[in-house]
Design a protein around this motif. Structure first.
Motif, PDB file in Angstrom:
ATOM      1  N   ALA A 252       0.862  -1.189   0.000  1.00  0.00           N
ATOM      2  CA  ALA A 252       0.000   0.000   0.000  1.00  0.00           C
ATOM      3  C   ALA A 252       0.895   1.235   0.000  1.00  0.00           C
ATOM      4  O   ALA A 252       2.072   1.152   0.346  1.00  0.00           O
ATOM      5  N   THR A 253       0.338   2.363  -0.395  1.00  0.00           N
ATOM      6  CA  THR A 253       1.047   3.644  -0.322  1.00  0.00           C
ATOM      7  C   THR A 253       0.075   4.697   0.197  1.00  0.00           C
ATOM      8  O   THR A 253      -1.137   4.571   0.046  1.00  0.00           O
ATOM      9  N   ARG A 254       0.654   5.714   0.843  1.00  0.00           N
ATOM     10  CA  ARG A 254      -0.126   6.876   1.284  1.00  0.00           C
ATOM     11  C   ARG A 254       0.610   8.119   0.824  1.00  0.00           C
ATOM     12  O   ARG A 254       1.823   8.221   0.985  1.00  0.00           O
ATOM     13  N   PRO A 255      -0.111   9.092   0.254  1.00  0.00           N
ATOM     14  CA  PRO A 255       0.562  10.268  -0.308  1.00  0.00           C
ATOM     15  C   PRO A 255       1.168  11.181   0.761  1.00  0.00           C
ATOM     16  O   PRO A 255       0.587  11.400   1.814  1.00  0.00           O
ATOM     17  N   LEU A 256       2.341  11.680   0.436  1.00  0.00           N
ATOM     18  CA  LEU A 256       3.039  12.662   1.266  1.00  0.00           C
ATOM     19  C   LEU A 256       2.892  14.015   0.595  1.00  0.00           C
ATOM     20  O   LEU A 256       3.131  14.141  -0.615  1.00  0.00           O
TER      21      LEU A 256
ATOM     22  N   SER B 115       3.963  -1.806   5.032  1.00  0.00           N
ATOM     23  CA  SER B 115       3.573  -1.992   3.636  1.00  0.00           C
ATOM     24  C   SER B 115       4.758  -2.000   2.676  1.00  0.00           C
ATOM     25  O   SER B 115       4.620  -2.424   1.527  1.00  0.00           O
ATOM     26  N   ASP B 116       5.918  -1.534   3.135  1.00  0.00           N
ATOM     27  CA  ASP B 116       7.098  -1.429   2.270  1.00  0.00           C
ATOM     28  C   ASP B 116       8.302  -1.141   3.149  1.00  0.00           C
ATOM     29  O   ASP B 116       8.183  -1.010   4.377  1.00  0.00           O
ATOM     30  N   ILE B 117       9.456  -0.995   2.525  1.00  0.00           N
ATOM     31  CA  ILE B 117      10.636  -0.528   3.247  1.00  0.00           C
ATOM     32  C   ILE B 117      10.302   0.844   3.831  1.00  0.00           C
ATOM     33  O   ILE B 117       9.571   1.617   3.217  1.00  0.00           O
ATOM     34  N   GLY B 118      10.799   1.142   5.011  1.00  0.00           N
ATOM     35  CA  GLY B 118      10.389   2.363   5.694  1.00  0.00           C
ATOM     36  C   GLY B 118      10.999   3.646   5.175  1.00  0.00           C
ATOM     37  O   GLY B 118      10.393   4.706   5.254  1.00  0.00           O
ATOM     38  N   TYR B 119      12.214   3.571   4.638  1.00  0.00           N
ATOM     39  CA  TYR B 119      12.967   4.765   4.257  1.00  0.00           C
ATOM     40  C   TYR B 119      12.710   5.178   2.813  1.00  0.00           C
ATOM     41  O   TYR B 119      12.384   4.353   1.972  1.00  0.00           O
ATOM     42  N   HIS B 120      12.940   6.442   2.541  1.00  0.00           N
ATOM     43  CA  HIS B 120      12.837   6.930   1.166  1.00  0.00           C
ATOM     44  C   HIS B 120      14.108   6.618   0.379  1.00  0.00           C
ATOM     45  O   HIS B 120      14.037   6.288  -0.803  1.00  0.00           O
TER      46      HIS B 120
ATOM     47  N   ASN C 129       5.425   9.446  -1.305  1.00  0.00           N
ATOM     48  CA  ASN C 129       4.737   8.557  -0.373  1.00  0.00           C
ATOM     49  C   ASN C 129       5.239   8.757   1.050  1.00  0.00           C
ATOM     50  O   ASN C 129       6.430   8.991   1.269  1.00  0.00           O
ATOM     51  N   ILE C 130       4.346   8.615   1.995  1.00  0.00           N
ATOM     52  CA  ILE C 130       4.722   8.695   3.412  1.00  0.00           C
ATOM     53  C   ILE C 130       5.583   7.485   3.758  1.00  0.00           C
ATOM     54  O   ILE C 130       5.266   6.357   3.384  1.00  0.00           O
ATOM     55  N   GLY C 131       6.670   7.730   4.468  1.00  0.00           N
ATOM     56  CA  GLY C 131       7.561   6.660   4.901  1.00  0.00           C
ATOM     57  C   GLY C 131       7.132   6.082   6.241  1.00  0.00           C
ATOM     58  O   GLY C 131       6.078   6.426   6.780  1.00  0.00           O
ATOM     59  N   ALA C 132       7.983   5.197   6.757  1.00  0.00           N
ATOM     60  CA  ALA C 132       7.772   4.596   8.080  1.00  0.00           C
ATOM     61  C   ALA C 132       9.139   4.547   8.760  1.00  0.00           C
ATOM     62  O   ALA C 132       9.789   3.515   8.802  1.00  0.00           O
TER      63      ALA C 132
END
Length: 188
Positions: A40-44, A85-90, A107-110
């Motif tokens: 999944a992705t969430r917009p930044l 949902s993915d790797i945390g870093y940009h 995309n928002i990171g984690a």
């Protein structure tokens, strides 16, 4: 005719300058390092206001091959063990200065609890409590940040922070934290 030649030469110089700047970053795409697809992705909202600097607290890399292996293992940990949902870093930066694409700029990171919506996470591969990253890695990070401002992924008046400033952690390591404190836009 002279106006055309001057204009053409200026145009070519600008193109070459832009190509040199971006190609010097050595950005390794997700496809090149073998990334899994995000769940999944969430917009930044961009341009972002912050850059957060991390260290992976693990092995460093000396080339694209070893860096790709480390980056894949970080993505596996984030997705399989942490349930992200993915790797945390940009972006992830190897010891040779290679920059590995993580999450998309948009995309928002984690990577920083309660602050991920503010900006981009850049992680240096390695543990930098007692040793400093290589000059190649430090230069790559600075070039990447400058590129982000130039391409409007990051505000010109961005805030640069070490992960430790946002919570209870030693990240990005004592040596790396000391270095970034002297970088432009660092905020205590």
């Amino acid at each position: 005719m002279r106006t055309f030649n001057r204009t053409f030469c200026l145009f070519v110089a600008v193109i070459i300058s832009a190509w040199t700047f971006t190609s010097a970053l050595k950005i390794i795409s997700r496809a090149e390092w073998g990334a899994r697809h995000p769940l999944a992705t969430r917009p930044l909202r961009t341009p972002a206001s912050h850059v957060f600097i991390h260290h992976s607290d693990g092995p460093t890399s000396s080339d694209v091959k070893s860096g790709s292996e480390i980056v894949r293992s970080i993505q596996d940990c984030h997705m399989d063990e942490r349930g992200w949902s993915d790797i945390g870093y940009h972006f992830l930066i190897g010891g040779d200065g290679s920059i590995f694409e993580g999450r998309d700029w948009r995309n928002i990171g984690a990577h920083v609890a309660n602050h991920n919506r503010k900006g981009h996470g850049i992680v240096f591969l390695g543990n930098f409590m007692e040793v400093a990253p290589t000059e190649a890695a430090l230069t790559a990070a600075k070039d990447l940040i400058n590129y982000a401002v130039k391409e409007r992924h990051l505000r010109p008046n961005y805030f640069l922070k070490g992960h430790r400033q946002m919570g209870f952690t030693d990240c990005p390591g004592d040596r790396l934290y000391k270095i970034i404190r002297s970088w432009p836009n660092f905020r205590p």
